[in-house]
Design a protein around this motif. Structure first.
Motif, mmCIF file in Angstrom:
data_model
loop_
_atom_site.group_PDB
_atom_site.id
_atom_site.type_symbol
_atom_site.label_atom_id
_atom_site.label_comp_id
_atom_site.label_asym_id
_atom_site.label_seq_id
_atom_site.Cartn_x
_atom_site.Cartn_y
_atom_site.Cartn_z
ATOM 1 N N SER A 88 31.656 27.979 35.259
ATOM 2 C CA SER A 88 31.153 27.644 36.580
ATOM 3 C C SER A 88 30.089 26.567 36.431
ATOM 4 N N ILE A 89 30.116 25.602 37.330
ATOM 5 C CA ILE A 89 29.136 24.520 37.314
ATOM 6 C C ILE A 89 28.807 24.144 38.756
ATOM 7 N N TYR A 91 27.273 21.145 41.193
ATOM 8 C CA TYR A 91 27.087 19.699 41.181
ATOM 9 C C TYR A 91 26.908 19.220 42.619
ATOM 10 N N GLU A 106 29.642 24.745 44.005
ATOM 11 C CA GLU A 106 30.007 25.401 42.753
ATOM 12 C C GLU A 106 31.509 25.259 42.534
ATOM 13 N N GLU A 109 34.060 24.948 35.653
ATOM 14 C CA GLU A 109 33.528 23.965 34.711
ATOM 15 C C GLU A 109 34.611 23.318 33.858
ATOM 16 N N ASN A 110 35.596 24.125 33.447
ATOM 17 C CA ASN A 110 36.684 23.628 32.596
ATOM 18 C C ASN A 110 38.016 23.977 33.250
ATOM 19 N N ASP A 128 36.751 18.538 31.862
ATOM 20 C CA ASP A 128 35.469 19.190 32.057
ATOM 21 C C ASP A 128 34.511 18.189 32.683
#
Length: 171
Positions: A88-89, A91, A106, A109-110, A128
């Motif tokens: 999870s990321i 940005y 959110e 992430e990959n 990613d």
């Protein structure tokens, strides 16, 4: 040819796009127009539905360290699917269809993805960072969704209020 970008709340942005069947001159013209439109509007990605074409086609070109987009790094993506995702990321995203609005979103992430190039050749890749974020953002467009739908209830209400005010000012 630079085409007009549909702006929220245009109902055509809600249309779910269809897979490309013919990898022909018409598709190549669409890809060229999308590229020119994205560059003219200083975007890093564009889905075909954003210019009113309901086909599963996107273009992405991330800026390099100098903040420039090298045309050699343009990725043309047709009939994309996410095969696997993890992590999870968060940005801060923006969108050419929601100009001048940015908010934290959110995402995974990959991701492992499959898509076709302009000639119909299948490509599988692991993505990613910003490329994974841009891919997911543009794929949402093809499914009739905008990044603002991912906002919390309170942030979405605040956005809607500010957006309506901005639209009134433009008229």
């Amino acid at each position: 040819m630079v085409r007009e970008i549909l702006v929220y709340p245009d109902k055509r942005l809600k249309v779910v796009s269809k897979d490309v069947i013919n990898f022909d001159k018409e598709l190549h013209k669409l890809l060229e127009d999308m590229k020119e439109t994205m560059y003219a509007n200083e975007g890093i990605g564009l889905a075909a539905i954003q210019i009113g074409v309901a086909q599963n086609v996107l273009v992405i070109n991330l800026a390099n360290e100098e903040g420039e987009q090298d045309p050699a790094n343009l990725v043309e993506i047709i009939n994309p699917v996410i095969l696997e995702s993890e992590g999870s990321i968060t940005y801060q995203e923006g969108c050419l269809s929601v100009p001048s609005f940015y908010e934290d979103v959110e995402r995974k992430e990959n991701i492992k993805v499959r898509y076709f190039d302009r000639l119909g050749l299948m490509i599988e890749k692991e993505l990613d960072g910003l490329m994974a974020i841009a891919f997911q953002h543009e794929l949402d467009h093809l499914n009739g969704h905008l990044f603002i739908e991912k906002l919390s209830f309170l942030k979405r209400k605040k956005f809607e209020k500010e957006w309506k005010k901005k639209l009134k000012e433009r008229k």
